[in-house]
Design a protein around this motif. Sequence first.
Motif, PDB file in Angstrom:
ATOM      1  N   MET A   1     110.203 -38.843  61.722  1.00  0.00           N
ATOM      2  CA  MET A   1     108.864 -38.882  62.274  1.00  0.00           C
ATOM      3  C   MET A   1     108.040 -37.793  61.596  1.00  0.00           C
ATOM      4  SD  MET A   1     107.964 -37.982  66.229  1.00  0.00           S
ATOM      5  CE  MET A   1     106.358 -37.339  66.530  1.00  0.00           C
ATOM      6  N   SER A   2     106.790 -38.079  61.372  1.00  0.00           N
ATOM      7  CA  SER A   2     105.921 -37.054  60.805  1.00  0.00           C
ATOM      8  C   SER A   2     104.713 -36.856  61.711  1.00  0.00           C
ATOM      9  CB  SER A   2     105.491 -37.426  59.391  1.00  0.00           C
ATOM     10  OG  SER A   2     104.806 -38.650  59.411  1.00  0.00           O
ATOM     11  N   THR A   3     104.146 -35.681  61.620  1.00  0.00           N
ATOM     12  CA  THR A   3     102.961 -35.338  62.387  1.00  0.00           C
ATOM     13  C   THR A   3     102.088 -34.426  61.538  1.00  0.00           C
ATOM     14  OG1 THR A   3     102.125 -34.272  64.409  1.00  0.00           O
ATOM     15  CG2 THR A   3     104.185 -33.413  63.511  1.00  0.00           C
ATOM     16  N   SER A   4     100.792 -34.517  61.711  1.00  0.00           N
ATOM     17  CA  SER A   4      99.893 -33.635  60.967  1.00  0.00           C
ATOM     18  C   SER A   4      99.849 -32.247  61.597  1.00  0.00           C
ATOM     19  CB  SER A   4      98.490 -34.237  60.886  1.00  0.00           C
ATOM     20  OG  SER A   4      97.992 -34.473  62.182  1.00  0.00           O
ATOM     21  N   LEU A   5     100.295 -32.133  62.840  1.00  0.00           N
ATOM     22  CA  LEU A   5     100.394 -30.839  63.508  1.00  0.00           C
ATOM     23  C   LEU A   5     101.561 -30.085  62.882  1.00  0.00           C
ATOM     24  CD1 LEU A   5      99.067 -29.347  65.929  1.00  0.00           C
ATOM     25  CD2 LEU A   5     100.847 -30.321  67.363  1.00  0.00           C
ATOM     26  N   GLU A   6     101.329 -28.866  62.433  1.00  0.00           N
ATOM     27  CA  GLU A   6     102.401 -28.078  61.821  1.00  0.00           C
ATOM     28  C   GLU A   6     103.145 -27.324  62.916  1.00  0.00           C
ATOM     29  OE1 GLU A   6     103.139 -24.632  58.447  1.00  0.00           O
ATOM     30  OE2 GLU A   6     101.143 -25.502  58.650  1.00  0.00           O
ATOM     31  N   LEU A   7     104.381 -27.714  63.150  1.00  0.00           N
ATOM     32  CA  LEU A   7     105.194 -27.102  64.198  1.00  0.00           C
ATOM     33  C   LEU A   7     106.133 -26.069  63.604  1.00  0.00           C
ATOM     34  CD1 LEU A   7     106.140 -30.337  66.150  1.00  0.00           C
ATOM     35  CD2 LEU A   7     104.376 -28.681  66.757  1.00  0.00           C
ATOM     36  N   ILE A   8     106.099 -24.870  64.175  1.00  0.00           N
ATOM     37  CA  ILE A   8     106.988 -23.787  63.750  1.00  0.00           C
ATOM     38  C   ILE A   8     107.682 -23.245  64.991  1.00  0.00           C
ATOM     39  CG2 ILE A   8     107.180 -21.523  62.655  1.00  0.00           C
ATOM     40  CD1 ILE A   8     104.616 -22.206  61.075  1.00  0.00           C
ATOM     41  N   ALA A 135     106.937 -32.598  71.845  1.00  0.00           N
ATOM     42  CA  ALA A 135     106.494 -33.990  71.997  1.00  0.00           C
ATOM     43  C   ALA A 135     105.205 -34.068  72.817  1.00  0.00           C
ATOM     44  CB  ALA A 135     107.594 -34.838  72.627  1.00  0.00           C
ATOM     45  N   LEU A 136     105.155 -33.333  73.915  1.00  0.00           N
ATOM     46  CA  LEU A 136     103.948 -33.341  74.756  1.00  0.00           C
ATOM     47  C   LEU A 136     102.756 -32.737  74.011  1.00  0.00           C
ATOM     48  CD1 LEU A 136     105.401 -32.402  78.255  1.00  0.00           C
ATOM     49  CD2 LEU A 136     104.382 -34.584  77.581  1.00  0.00           C
ATOM     50  N   ALA A 137     103.008 -31.702  73.232  1.00  0.00           N
ATOM     51  CA  ALA A 137     101.922 -31.076  72.471  1.00  0.00           C
ATOM     52  C   ALA A 137     101.386 -32.029  71.399  1.00  0.00           C
ATOM     53  CB  ALA A 137     102.410 -29.774  71.839  1.00  0.00           C
ATOM     54  N   ILE A 138     102.292 -32.684  70.696  1.00  0.00           N
ATOM     55  CA  ILE A 138     101.861 -33.653  69.676  1.00  0.00           C
ATOM     56  C   ILE A 138     101.007 -34.737  70.332  1.00  0.00           C
ATOM     57  CG2 ILE A 138     102.655 -35.479  68.113  1.00  0.00           C
ATOM     58  CD1 ILE A 138     105.168 -33.673  67.603  1.00  0.00           C
ATOM     59  N   LYS A 139     101.454 -35.237  71.459  1.00  0.00           N
ATOM     60  CA  LYS A 139     100.739 -36.305  72.172  1.00  0.00           C
ATOM     61  C   LYS A 139      99.378 -35.818  72.671  1.00  0.00           C
ATOM     62  CE  LYS A 139     101.344 -40.586  73.475  1.00  0.00           C
ATOM     63  NZ  LYS A 139     101.292 -41.643  72.481  1.00  0.00           N
ATOM     64  N   ALA A 140      99.305 -34.563  73.118  1.00  0.00           N
ATOM     65  CA  ALA A 140      98.033 -34.011  73.609  1.00  0.00           C
ATOM     66  C   ALA A 140      97.026 -33.860  72.480  1.00  0.00           C
ATOM     67  CB  ALA A 140      98.276 -32.662  74.286  1.00  0.00           C
ATOM     68  N   ALA A 145      99.727 -40.768  68.743  1.00  0.00           N
ATOM     69  CA  ALA A 145     100.994 -40.487  68.064  1.00  0.00           C
ATOM     70  C   ALA A 145     102.158 -41.111  68.831  1.00  0.00           C
ATOM     71  CB  ALA A 145     101.203 -38.982  67.942  1.00  0.00           C
ATOM     72  N   ASP A 146     103.111 -41.616  68.088  1.00  0.00           N
ATOM     73  CA  ASP A 146     104.319 -42.184  68.687  1.00  0.00           C
ATOM     74  C   ASP A 146     105.397 -41.107  68.685  1.00  0.00           C
ATOM     75  OD1 ASP A 146     106.467 -43.666  69.568  1.00  0.00           O
ATOM     76  OD2 ASP A 146     106.657 -44.850  67.730  1.00  0.00           O
ATOM     77  N   VAL A 147     105.639 -40.528  69.848  1.00  0.00           N
ATOM     78  CA  VAL A 147     106.642 -39.468  69.969  1.00  0.00           C
ATOM     79  C   VAL A 147     107.964 -40.012  70.510  1.00  0.00           C
ATOM     80  CG1 VAL A 147     104.945 -37.599  70.181  1.00  0.00           C
ATOM     81  CG2 VAL A 147     105.795 -38.750  72.238  1.00  0.00           C
TER      82      VAL A 147
END
Length: 177
Positions: A1-8, A135-140, A145-147
């Motif tokens: 899965m990819s997301t434009s949000l950069e998660l660290i 997952a909740l942050a990506i969705k927010a 986004a499909d989490v």
Amino acid sequence: MSTSLELIVLQDPGEVKHAKNSVKLMKAVLDSLRVEVGETPSDFASLKAYLDSVDKPIYLLYPSEHSQSITQQRVASDAVLLLLDGTWRKAYKLLQLNPWLQQYPALHLELDAPSHYTIRKAKRDDSLSTLEAAALAIKAVSPNADVSPLNDALAALVEQRLNAMPVAVRARYGQND
């Protein structure tokens, strides 16, 4: 899965080899997840240098009296989101040992359901695994986004762990046959 949000993820060293560590699942599912293990500012020196060079908004996902709801804040879809991985006590310790983290706006999640990470006990009702928080942050930030890959991976881990437990132990986790 990819997301434009950069998660660290800043991960407490005690979590790395923990059998119920949800960050291992995140690494398997998210193609660009960055995980930094440590406790002290020197452990995170290269991360801090990287963050100092980034030209996009950076947020810390950590609930506090000063945090704002991630749904109310207009978080850019390409922002950097820092997550602390460990028990509440370990996450708080990471925050205290690294005061530089407090320069970033803090965000919290609006929870409408309890954690599905039932194989780990938590003293707080708002406790989530790091995977669930991500997952909740990506969705927010990106409502379309499909989490489900993250949620499915966590569900599989929980099911596997519960099935491996003796019935009496499973009952302590609220699971009945």
